[in-house]
Design an enzyme around this catalytic site. Structure first.
Site, PDB file in Angstrom:
ATOM      1  CD  GLU A 147      46.913  46.911  38.028  1.00  0.00           C
ATOM      2  OE1 GLU A 147      46.625  46.093  38.919  1.00  0.00           O
ATOM      3  OE2 GLU A 147      47.586  47.935  38.240  1.00  0.00           O
ATOM      4  CG  ASP A 191      47.216  36.151  42.821  1.00  0.00           C
ATOM      5  OD1 ASP A 191      47.779  36.013  43.918  1.00  0.00           O
ATOM      6  OD2 ASP A 191      47.124  37.254  42.241  1.00  0.00           O
TER       7      ASP A 191
END
Length: 243
Positions: free
Chosen positions: A25, A208
């Site tokens: 990230e 997701d």
């Protein structure tokens, strides 16, 4: 304790602590620096990058590791060492909301735990003595709106679980029907910011939708989709550059 119904005053954003859980990230957030930052390792072993933004603000990009304890410990140490005036928690997350899709950006207007229970007299999700929903630096929302980046505004629920079962989905939905994103660090960062009386903003990129498909498979696919991932993180850069 502070008045939990009032947002923090945000007088300055000249020293920004940008908190991410995972190195992958953080790699997507490095373009926020105006020039290659200096990599540092804290006394407790947490890695970070220090430099300046394109607006000249001091920026520390911190990786905490996954989960609430690591997030809280790393954030507290960085506050002590860096003295930020604003904390941003940015990363990927899942969603249980049917109104949210993979690739959407969620800007938090509140953050809470979804796995805390302190007894029948305390609302589910609330740590006794602390707010159920942690306050967010609401002035930033107006700045984000001026960036012309599309985002969803809503709650972020946090817990130390990668959700995988329908019973878990139903339980969290019933307790936090307004939550748009689910992660494993934001409330711990928020509680740490609250204790230190520092303004906070949380931004989540949805990787997701676990109640509609295999969440873990979607999550793994997200990290394989380099072009899609880079484009969506670039939109987050635009939001942060508006600060």
């Amino acid at each position: 304790m502070m008045d939990t119904n009032k947002p923090y005053n945000m007088e300055s954003a000249d020293r920004i602590l940008l908190v991410a859980a995972m190195p992958k990230e953080a790699q997507e957030l490095l373009p926020l620096f105006s020039e290659p930052p200096k990599k540092e390792v804290s006394p407790l072993g947490f890695e970070g990058w220090k430099g300046t933004t394109h607006k000249g603000q001091s920026l520390l990009l911190l990786t905490t590791g996954i989960g609430k304890v690591s997030a809280a410990v790393a954030t507290a140490e960085a506050i002590r060492l860096f003295s930020p005036t604003l904390i941003l928690n940015v990363g990927v997350s899942g969603t249980l909301s049917l109104s949210v899709e993979r690739g959407d950006i969620v800007v938090a207007n509140w953050v809470c735990y979804h796995d805390v229970y302190c007894g029948a007299e305390i609302p589910y999700g609330q740590v006794q003595g602390y707010p159920l929903r942690y306050p967010i630096a609401t002035p930033l929302i107006e700045k984000f709106k001026g960036s012309e980046v599309a985002f969803l505004l809503g709650g972020v629920a946090c817990g130390d679980r990668f959700l995988s079962s329908p019973s878990e989905f139903s339980f969290i939905k019933s307790n936090f029907p307004e939550a748009l994103a689910l992660d494993m660090e934001s409330a711990a960062v928020a509680q740490t910011a609250y204790i230190h009386r520092l303004p906070l903003m949380v931004i989540r990129l949805i990787s997701d939708t676990p109640d509609r498909a295999d969440g873990y498979a979607q999550y793994c696919q997200f990290w394989r989709e380099k072009a899609f991932r880079t484009e969506r993180f670039a939109a987050i850069h635009q939001l942060i550059n508006a600060i």
